[in-house]
Design a protein around this motif. Sequence first.
Motif, mmCIF file in Angstrom:
data_model
loop_
_atom_site.group_PDB
_atom_site.id
_atom_site.type_symbol
_atom_site.label_atom_id
_atom_site.label_comp_id
_atom_site.label_asym_id
_atom_site.label_seq_id
_atom_site.Cartn_x
_atom_site.Cartn_y
_atom_site.Cartn_z
ATOM 1 N N GLU A 59 0.836 -1.202 0.000
ATOM 2 C CA GLU A 59 0.000 0.000 0.000
ATOM 3 C C GLU A 59 0.872 1.253 0.000
ATOM 4 O O GLU A 59 2.047 1.199 0.392
ATOM 5 C CB GLU A 59 -0.898 0.009 1.254
ATOM 6 C CG GLU A 59 -1.773 -1.216 1.410
ATOM 7 C CD GLU A 59 -2.829 -1.330 0.325
ATOM 8 O OE1 GLU A 59 -3.314 -0.291 -0.154
ATOM 9 O OE2 GLU A 59 -3.162 -2.481 -0.047
ATOM 10 N N THR A 60 0.300 2.365 -0.378
ATOM 11 C CA THR A 60 0.995 3.650 -0.339
ATOM 12 C C THR A 60 1.516 3.932 1.070
ATOM 13 O O THR A 60 2.623 4.458 1.241
ATOM 14 C CB THR A 60 0.057 4.785 -0.805
ATOM 15 O OG1 THR A 60 -0.356 4.497 -2.149
ATOM 16 C CG2 THR A 60 0.739 6.138 -0.758
ATOM 17 N N ALA A 61 0.760 3.550 2.065
ATOM 18 C CA ALA A 61 1.167 3.776 3.458
ATOM 19 C C ALA A 61 2.485 3.081 3.788
ATOM 20 O O ALA A 61 3.253 3.584 4.624
ATOM 21 C CB ALA A 61 0.069 3.294 4.404
ATOM 22 N N ASP A 62 2.774 1.968 3.134
ATOM 23 C CA ASP A 62 4.036 1.272 3.381
ATOM 24 C C ASP A 62 5.222 2.121 2.934
ATOM 25 O O ASP A 62 6.245 2.198 3.624
ATOM 26 C CB ASP A 62 4.055 -0.084 2.669
ATOM 27 C CG ASP A 62 3.023 -1.047 3.217
ATOM 28 O OD1 ASP A 62 2.988 -1.238 4.450
ATOM 29 O OD2 ASP A 62 2.256 -1.602 2.409
ATOM 30 N N VAL A 63 5.096 2.757 1.793
ATOM 31 C CA VAL A 63 6.160 3.640 1.293
ATOM 32 C C VAL A 63 6.219 4.900 2.138
ATOM 33 O O VAL A 63 7.312 5.388 2.474
ATOM 34 C CB VAL A 63 5.950 3.973 -0.200
ATOM 35 C CG1 VAL A 63 7.003 4.963 -0.699
ATOM 36 C CG2 VAL A 63 5.978 2.692 -1.037
ATOM 37 N N GLU A 64 5.077 5.425 2.517
ATOM 38 C CA GLU A 64 5.045 6.629 3.347
ATOM 39 C C GLU A 64 5.704 6.387 4.707
ATOM 40 O O GLU A 64 6.339 7.286 5.261
ATOM 41 C CB GLU A 64 3.607 7.130 3.521
ATOM 42 C CG GLU A 64 2.992 7.668 2.241
ATOM 43 C CD GLU A 64 3.805 8.790 1.596
ATOM 44 O OE1 GLU A 64 4.394 9.615 2.318
ATOM 45 O OE2 GLU A 64 3.860 8.814 0.350
ATOM 46 N N ALA A 65 5.597 5.181 5.243
ATOM 47 C CA ALA A 65 6.257 4.857 6.517
ATOM 48 C C ALA A 65 7.772 4.920 6.360
ATOM 49 O O ALA A 65 8.473 5.369 7.277
ATOM 50 C CB ALA A 65 5.821 3.481 7.004
ATOM 51 N N LEU A 66 8.282 4.507 5.209
ATOM 52 C CA LEU A 66 9.722 4.641 4.954
ATOM 53 C C LEU A 66 10.120 6.106 4.901
ATOM 54 O O LEU A 66 11.133 6.499 5.474
ATOM 55 C CB LEU A 66 10.107 3.980 3.626
ATOM 56 C CG LEU A 66 10.376 2.497 3.630
ATOM 57 C CD1 LEU A 66 10.769 2.043 2.226
ATOM 58 C CD2 LEU A 66 11.449 2.117 4.618
ATOM 59 N N ARG A 67 9.338 6.899 4.193
ATOM 60 C CA ARG A 67 9.643 8.343 4.108
ATOM 61 C C ARG A 67 9.614 8.992 5.493
ATOM 62 O O ARG A 67 10.471 9.810 5.817
ATOM 63 C CB ARG A 67 8.663 9.032 3.167
ATOM 64 C CG ARG A 67 8.908 8.723 1.717
ATOM 65 C CD ARG A 67 8.121 9.657 0.801
ATOM 66 N NE ARG A 67 8.357 9.299 -0.570
ATOM 67 C CZ ARG A 67 7.465 8.698 -1.365
ATOM 68 N NH1 ARG A 67 6.268 8.393 -0.896
ATOM 69 N NH2 ARG A 67 7.767 8.412 -2.602
ATOM 70 N N ALA A 68 8.645 8.598 6.312
ATOM 71 C CA ALA A 68 8.540 9.154 7.672
ATOM 72 C C ALA A 68 9.761 8.774 8.517
ATOM 73 O O ALA A 68 10.128 9.500 9.443
ATOM 74 C CB ALA A 68 7.261 8.662 8.346
ATOM 75 N N ALA A 69 10.409 7.661 8.173
ATOM 76 C CA ALA A 69 11.613 7.224 8.896
ATOM 77 C C ALA A 69 12.879 7.856 8.328
ATOM 78 O O ALA A 69 13.979 7.574 8.813
ATOM 79 C CB ALA A 69 11.723 5.703 8.844
#
Length: 183
Positions: free
Chosen positions: A129-139
């Motif tokens: 999901e998009t949220a999976d990539v966004e979690a990387l960006r947030a890290a």
Amino acid sequence: MSRITLIDPAKATGRTSEQLAQIKGAFGMVPNMFKAAANSEAALTSMWGAFGALGAGRLGAKLGEQIAVAIADRNNCNYCLAAHTGLGRKAGATANEMSEAQAGRSADPRTAAALTFVLAVIDARAGIETADVEALRAAGFDDEEVVEIVAHIALNLFTNYLNVALDVPVDFPGVRLTRAAAA
């Protein structure tokens, strides 16, 4: 016993011989995985080139090895688990960090985010999901690093499948699979 011939570096010719010599220079020996891949010059060139390219990438050797052990454990690849655990230690990871990475965990939030993403990609066969990539960006990962993580996944899937499918004999100190033991 391997399901295919392991190429003897002393009998290899041409580009395969050159690459096996480079591999020996890097490892002090030619690991069986590369001897198996050497049955196909194209496969060996792809594998060795990917190791070189990703080794010079932005993620760094330690995180690359942590990613590798998480994937190896998920795919029940004894060979890659053993090899990358040792390489991770050489890259500065502690035994505990490598053990935790094998289980997809890390005390470091950035590493933990990367490992969570990697296992999500593996488990969903890339259907994340998009949220999976966004979690990387947030890290703190940028797009270049996100793509590099996916490249590490692809390389490790290649090596895991080669070693498991062809039953390549492990020539590194063994490490116990945790996923296999839990299954």
